[in-house]
Design an enzyme around this catalytic site. Structure first.
Site, PDB file in Angstrom:
ATOM      1  N   LYS A  78      -2.843  -1.754   7.734  1.00 42.88           N
ATOM      2  CA  LYS A  78      -4.096  -1.229   8.298  1.00 42.88           C
ATOM      3  C   LYS A  78      -4.183  -1.851   9.757  1.00 42.88           C
ATOM      4  O   LYS A  78      -3.585  -3.163  10.002  1.00 42.88           O
ATOM      5  CB  LYS A  78      -5.259  -1.628   7.555  1.00 42.88           C
ATOM      6  CG  LYS A  78      -5.180  -0.567   6.213  1.00 42.88           C
ATOM      7  CD  LYS A  78      -6.483  -1.075   5.444  1.00 42.88           C
ATOM      8  CE  LYS A  78      -6.730  -0.297   4.112  1.00 42.88           C
ATOM      9  NZ  LYS A  78      -8.067  -0.373   3.495  1.00 42.88           N
ATOM     10  N   HIS A 108      -4.491  -8.374   3.831  1.00 39.50           N
ATOM     11  CA  HIS A 108      -5.935  -8.676   4.136  1.00 39.50           C
ATOM     12  C   HIS A 108      -6.464  -9.240   5.359  1.00 39.50           C
ATOM     13  O   HIS A 108      -6.061 -10.635   5.211  1.00 39.50           O
ATOM     14  CB  HIS A 108      -6.688  -8.905   2.703  1.00 39.50           C
ATOM     15  CG  HIS A 108      -6.610  -8.052   1.631  1.00 39.50           C
ATOM     16  ND1 HIS A 108      -6.730  -8.532   0.421  1.00 39.50           N
ATOM     17  CD2 HIS A 108      -6.293  -6.629   1.492  1.00 39.50           C
ATOM     18  CE1 HIS A 108      -6.571  -7.463  -0.489  1.00 39.50           C
ATOM     19  NE2 HIS A 108      -6.306  -6.328   0.281  1.00 39.50           N
ATOM     20  N   TYR A 117      -9.337  -8.392  -6.024  1.00 37.32           N
ATOM     21  CA  TYR A 117      -8.385  -8.219  -6.648  1.00 37.32           C
ATOM     22  C   TYR A 117      -8.122  -9.441  -7.858  1.00 37.32           C
ATOM     23  O   TYR A 117      -7.205  -9.188  -8.802  1.00 37.32           O
ATOM     24  CB  TYR A 117      -7.076  -8.193  -6.000  1.00 37.32           C
ATOM     25  CG  TYR A 117      -6.957  -7.110  -4.985  1.00 37.32           C
ATOM     26  CD1 TYR A 117      -5.964  -5.853  -5.386  1.00 37.32           C
ATOM     27  CD2 TYR A 117      -7.694  -6.862  -3.936  1.00 37.32           C
ATOM     28  CE1 TYR A 117      -5.944  -5.031  -4.828  1.00 37.32           C
ATOM     29  CE2 TYR A 117      -7.543  -5.554  -3.148  1.00 37.32           C
ATOM     30  CZ  TYR A 117      -6.614  -4.647  -3.446  1.00 37.32           C
ATOM     31  OH  TYR A 117      -6.449  -3.556  -2.823  1.00 37.32           O
ATOM     32  N   ARG A 132       0.767  -1.152  -0.062  1.00 32.83           N
ATOM     33  CA  ARG A 132       0.128   0.002   0.006  1.00 32.83           C
ATOM     34  C   ARG A 132       0.842   1.271  -0.046  1.00 32.83           C
ATOM     35  O   ARG A 132       2.100   1.017   0.420  1.00 32.83           O
ATOM     36  CB  ARG A 132      -1.084  -0.029   1.148  1.00 32.83           C
ATOM     37  CG  ARG A 132      -1.733  -1.225   1.396  1.00 32.83           C
ATOM     38  CD  ARG A 132      -2.614  -0.920   2.854  1.00 32.83           C
ATOM     39  NE  ARG A 132      -3.582  -1.904   2.584  1.00 32.83           N
ATOM     40  CZ  ARG A 132      -3.458  -3.024   3.596  1.00 32.83           C
ATOM     41  NH1 ARG A 132      -2.507  -3.301   4.236  1.00 32.83           N
ATOM     42  NH2 ARG A 132      -4.362  -3.978   3.767  1.00 32.83           N
ATOM     43  N   HIS A 139      -1.953   1.941  -6.438  1.00 33.49           N
ATOM     44  CA  HIS A 139      -2.860   0.985  -6.146  1.00 33.49           C
ATOM     45  C   HIS A 139      -2.745   0.083  -7.667  1.00 33.49           C
ATOM     46  O   HIS A 139      -3.026  -1.384  -7.401  1.00 33.49           O
ATOM     47  CB  HIS A 139      -4.179   1.541  -6.088  1.00 33.49           C
ATOM     48  CG  HIS A 139      -5.178   0.431  -5.630  1.00 33.49           C
ATOM     49  ND1 HIS A 139      -5.078  -0.332  -4.585  1.00 33.49           N
ATOM     50  CD2 HIS A 139      -6.274  -0.269  -6.292  1.00 33.49           C
ATOM     51  CE1 HIS A 139      -6.089  -1.287  -4.322  1.00 33.49           C
ATOM     52  NE2 HIS A 139      -6.801  -1.255  -5.595  1.00 33.49           N
ATOM     53  N   ARG A 180       0.031  -2.266  -7.012  1.00 31.82           N
ATOM     54  CA  ARG A 180      -0.356  -3.401  -6.077  1.00 31.82           C
ATOM     55  C   ARG A 180      -1.516  -4.340  -6.631  1.00 31.82           C
ATOM     56  O   ARG A 180      -1.216  -5.592  -6.536  1.00 31.82           O
ATOM     57  CB  ARG A 180      -1.056  -2.655  -4.831  1.00 31.82           C
ATOM     58  CG  ARG A 180      -1.596  -3.620  -3.770  1.00 31.82           C
ATOM     59  CD  ARG A 180      -2.053  -2.616  -2.469  1.00 31.82           C
ATOM     60  NE  ARG A 180      -2.763  -3.235  -1.576  1.00 31.82           N
ATOM     61  CZ  ARG A 180      -2.506  -3.940  -0.552  1.00 31.82           C
ATOM     62  NH1 ARG A 180      -1.265  -4.139  -0.276  1.00 31.82           N
ATOM     63  NH2 ARG A 180      -3.588  -4.670   0.144  1.00 31.82           N
TER      64      ARG A 180
END
Length: 303
Positions: free
Chosen positions: A173, A267, A276, A149, A241, A244
């Site tokens: 995250k 994730h 994705y 990211r 992105h 990624r």
């Protein structure tokens, strides 16, 4: 009742939004447009007054809009306008709100764009005859090598790299850390960058710095990536992105291991990773033919 009944009711509601709530002209226009669409639909099925519209009519209107291509967001806004309109009417003595409890269809999630392998190679073939070029090359190689990211790349410090095992530790995250492998091209680019990094006196241990020695920010990296996509003759502006997603797509197409890609991307839920994935049909068909014991999809003459 005539069509003017709907129009008068809408006009009264919009007037209150304007004089009491003092909403902007743009917002008032949106409310009016949504309500007039519903009124037009109701008139087409002989529902000439707001009190005559039922929940079934609202559902039918939403379905009709959806079939005509309205997005989930647009339909949600329309339902919100209807609920507000009928809520206003209940304050005027009505006990009727047919829009309550009705949900709009969800919009399909848009797949992020990915670059094919040749396009990635074209992007990464940048000029490295100065320290900025070496830095940018390291940034792009690391993005694609490890599927980072943008916020993760910005936060990397020099000590986050384990050169012996070619691993990178990043914080994603939820402040969760994970270790990622670094490919050999990215390792080579990073070593070349670190050999010249001291030409600009670093302010701290940030891996990537600007010409004043400060940690390079997200916006600066986005602009550098956009610049290189133009210089390299790409037919689109490339953003972090996209790199990624390209990493995830290429890994998945080669390995077919969704769980591994989930771990690499950081994730929490595999459903996020599935957004994705956009394996083409030919690839899926090959996997099916090779793996399914009763596929038998090879060309055979039928009996």
């Amino acid at each position: 009742m005539s069509r003017e009944d709907w129009q008068q009711q809408i006009d009264e509601f919009i007037d209150e939004l304007n004089t009491v709530r003092r909403l902007s002209p743009h917002t008032l226009s949106s409310y009016r447009r949504d309500l007039e669409k519903f009124a037009q639909y109701c008139n087409s099925i002989n529902i000439a007054h707001a009190e005559l519209a039922l929940s079934a009519h609202v559902r039918q209107w939403v379905a009709a809009q959806f079939r005509q291509g309205a997005s989930g967001r647009s339909l949600q806004r329309g339902l919100s306008s209807l609920r507000s309109f009928y809520k206003y009417r209940t304050r005027k003595g009505s006990q009727h709100n047919p829009a309550l409890g009705i949900a709009a269809p969800k919009s399909a999630k848009k797949l992020p764009k990915a670059l094919d392998a040749d396009s990635v190679g074209q992007l990464l073939n940048i000029d490295t005859d100065n320290w900025i070029g070496l830095r940018d090359c390291a940034i792009l190689e690391l993005f694609y090598s490890s599927g980072l990211r943008l916020s993760e790349l910005v936060g990397i410090n020099i000590h986050d790299i384990d050169w012996g095992d070619a691993l990178l530790t990043v914080t994603g995250k939820g402040n969760k850390s994970r270790s990622l492998p670094i490919g050999r091209y990215a390792i080579s680019a990073l070593q070349a960058w670190l050999a010249v990094r001291e030409q600009v006196t670093p302010a701290d241990n940030a891996l990537f710095i600007g010409n004043k020695g400060q940690r390079l920010g997200q916006r600066a990296i986005q602009l550098r990536l956009k610049k290189h996509s133009l210089v390299q003759g790409m037919n689109q502006n490339v953003n972090p992105h996209m790199l990624r997603h390209s990493f995830a797509s290429h890994m998945l197409e080669s390995s077919g291991d969704l769980r591994a890609v989930q771990e690499l991307l950081g994730h929490a839920n595999i459903s996020t990773t599935q957004v994705y994935t956009h394996l083409d049909f030919q690839h899926l068909a090959k996997v099916y033919d090779a793996a399914h014991p009763r596929a038998n999809r090879s060309k055979k003459s039928s009996k």
